[in-house]
Design an enzyme around this catalytic site. Structure first.
Site, PDB file in Angstrom:
ATOM      1  N   GLY A 221       5.208  -1.946  -5.763  1.00  6.18           N
ATOM      2  CA  GLY A 221       5.268  -3.356  -6.102  1.00  6.18           C
ATOM      3  C   GLY A 221       6.441  -4.107  -5.491  1.00  6.18           C
ATOM      4  O   GLY A 221       6.879  -5.118  -6.028  1.00  6.18           O
TER       5      GLY A 221
ATOM      6  N   LEU B 139      -4.204  -0.252  -1.562  1.00  6.93           N
ATOM      7  CA  LEU B 139      -4.739   0.746  -0.640  1.00  6.93           C
ATOM      8  C   LEU B 139      -6.262   0.904  -0.667  1.00  6.93           C
ATOM      9  O   LEU B 139      -6.837   1.507   0.227  1.00  6.93           O
ATOM     10  CB  LEU B 139      -4.070   2.107  -0.894  1.00  6.93           C
ATOM     11  CG  LEU B 139      -2.549   2.135  -0.636  1.00  6.93           C
ATOM     12  CD1 LEU B 139      -1.978   3.508  -0.951  1.00  6.93           C
ATOM     13  CD2 LEU B 139      -2.216   1.744   0.798  1.00  6.93           C
TER      14      LEU B 139
ATOM     15  N   ASN C 289       6.347  -5.755  -2.633  1.00  2.36           N
ATOM     16  CA  ASN C 289       5.830  -7.041  -2.159  1.00  2.36           C
ATOM     17  C   ASN C 289       5.551  -7.978  -3.337  1.00  2.36           C
ATOM     18  O   ASN C 289       5.757  -9.183  -3.225  1.00  2.36           O
ATOM     19  CB  ASN C 289       4.565  -6.834  -1.324  1.00  2.36           C
ATOM     20  CG  ASN C 289       4.893  -6.446   0.106  1.00  2.36           C
ATOM     21  OD1 ASN C 289       5.801  -7.010   0.704  1.00  2.36           O
ATOM     22  ND2 ASN C 289       4.169  -5.477   0.650  1.00  2.36           N
TER      23      ASN C 289
ATOM     24  N   ASN D 142      -3.705 -10.362   3.212  1.00  2.00           N
ATOM     25  CA  ASN D 142      -3.133  -9.015   3.203  1.00  2.00           C
ATOM     26  C   ASN D 142      -1.891  -9.000   4.072  1.00  2.00           C
ATOM     27  O   ASN D 142      -1.803  -9.747   5.043  1.00  2.00           O
ATOM     28  CB  ASN D 142      -4.158  -8.012   3.764  1.00  2.00           C
ATOM     29  CG  ASN D 142      -3.636  -6.590   3.789  1.00  2.00           C
ATOM     30  OD1 ASN D 142      -3.057  -6.107   2.809  1.00  2.00           O
ATOM     31  ND2 ASN D 142      -3.840  -5.902   4.897  1.00  2.00           N
TER      32      ASN D 142
ATOM     33  N   HIS E  33       0.293  -6.465   6.518  1.00  4.85           N
ATOM     34  CA  HIS E  33       0.195  -5.186   7.226  1.00  4.85           C
ATOM     35  C   HIS E  33       1.513  -4.937   7.968  1.00  4.85           C
ATOM     36  O   HIS E  33       2.015  -5.829   8.636  1.00  4.85           O
ATOM     37  CB  HIS E  33      -0.978  -5.223   8.216  1.00  4.85           C
ATOM     38  CG  HIS E  33      -1.158  -3.937   8.954  1.00  4.85           C
ATOM     39  ND1 HIS E  33      -1.802  -2.852   8.395  1.00  4.85           N
ATOM     40  CD2 HIS E  33      -0.736  -3.533  10.173  1.00  4.85           C
ATOM     41  CE1 HIS E  33      -1.786  -1.845   9.256  1.00  4.85           C
ATOM     42  NE2 HIS E  33      -1.136  -2.225  10.337  1.00  4.85           N
TER      43      HIS E  33
ATOM     44  N   ASP F 161      -7.982  -4.982   8.793  1.00  6.02           N
ATOM     45  CA  ASP F 161      -6.918  -5.634   9.582  1.00  6.02           C
ATOM     46  C   ASP F 161      -7.470  -6.539  10.674  1.00  6.02           C
ATOM     47  O   ASP F 161      -6.777  -6.828  11.652  1.00  6.02           O
ATOM     48  CB  ASP F 161      -5.958  -4.601  10.201  1.00  6.02           C
ATOM     49  CG  ASP F 161      -5.281  -3.739   9.148  1.00  6.02           C
ATOM     50  OD1 ASP F 161      -4.985  -4.252   8.055  1.00  6.02           O
ATOM     51  OD2 ASP F 161      -5.050  -2.547   9.406  1.00  6.02           O
TER      52      ASP F 161
END
Lengths: 203, 203
Positions: A12, A90, A14, A107, A109, A150
């Site tokens: 956590g 994930l 982020n 998202n 990456h 992605d």
């Protein structure tokens, strides 16, 4: 004000960056109203509790993918979520799920997409691949989520230098500190403004 | 002092950056003693003449690949070349040629390898692909040349921001100015020091 859900699988960090951005006035057009974890024991759930953000644990392994997504959609709709943020999440979401939240899901990456992205590139594996190729510059990307891993439209990227003595772990940490935690809140704010703007145009 | 040959196909802006670096004392461990063009009418050849650097035009189309490489090897050996720099050189060199100059040949590529690199990615095509994918950060890479296109060991990389209104042409120019012209001379100096060091160790 856009209602934000943050989806997590791990520590956590982020999520913490997003909560900090709310506090600092960087993220002002949206509010984190729900944290969802896909597995038990995520530290991210503790962080949500500390900050009094409602949270939900949907154990994907126990529920199975279909039931997990059904319950996730229910939770997001009940909470009137306008923006979904995958923050170290994930689980791969189905095409149906992605279409339902088209242009409303982002998202982060840990590489400069298209380098070291797509199937199989997650977590430390991304940084291991970057060091193996010997790149001198890496970074992070925030992108719209669509049904290609992605593959969605890029919103923000930030470069980070690789050091000669980097390990996957030190590189991962520096990419978080110098890129992910900076661009994720900025991109979230940008998305919330866009979503709010669209709502106003519709009214 | 390492004797350097610069191989060119076009305008010679990277050659100019290398000549400037000599003048400014950035490139001090090597000296450009030969410029070779693989086609007629390269502006780079004029630049070589202006700076009184011996130059040679080997028209690859007329000679054919085998004869072109044979004459190129002869010229490089006659001139005691220790480092070959591909500076906007568009011919693909054979595996034999690459092996002969192993660890003594470098190339500059206008992207952050592995993004937008390999077969088919050269010149404006690189920047067109970067804009099409919508990246916000691109850059340039200097790498050792081996027999995989853009596949050799990376020596230096530098990131460059993409602007919202960039065209392939404006992006190409900015990547040259902010990355290629900076890291190519630096990497050349680094290589010359390494090559000189190896020579000393052998004596």
């Amino acid at each position: 004000m856009v209602r934000i859900a943050v989806l997590v699988s791990g520590g956590g960090t982020n999520l913490q960056a997003l909560l900090d951005a709310e506090r600092k006035g960087i993220l002002t057009s949206g509010k984190i109203v729900l944290v969802v974890a896909d597995r038990e024991g995520c530290k991210a759930l503790e962080k949500a509790k500390t900050h009094a953000v409602p949270s939900l644990m949907l154990d994907k392994n126990t529920l199975g993918k279909a039931e997990f997504e059904k319950k996730l959609v229910e939770a997001l709709e009940e909470n009137g979520i306008g923006l979904v943020i995958l923050a170290g999440f994930l689980s791969i979401l189905s095409g149906d799920f992605c279409r339902r939240f088209e242009e409303r899901m982002i998202n982060v990456h840990p590489s400069l997409i298209p380098s070291f992205s797509g199937k199989g590139f997650y977590g430390l594996k991304v940084h291991e691949a970057a060091l193996l190729r010997g790149v001198k510059v890496t970074g992070a990307t925030v992108h719209i989520v669509d049904n290609v891993p992605d593959g969605g439209r890029i919103l923000m990227q930030k470069a980070v230098e690789v050091m000669d003595n980097d390990t996957p772990e030190t590189l991962q940490r520096r990419v978080m500190e110098q890129a992910e935690w900076i661009i994720l809140p900025q991109a979230a704010e940008m998305m919330c403004r866009t979503i709010d703007g669209e709502k106003e145009n519709t009214l």
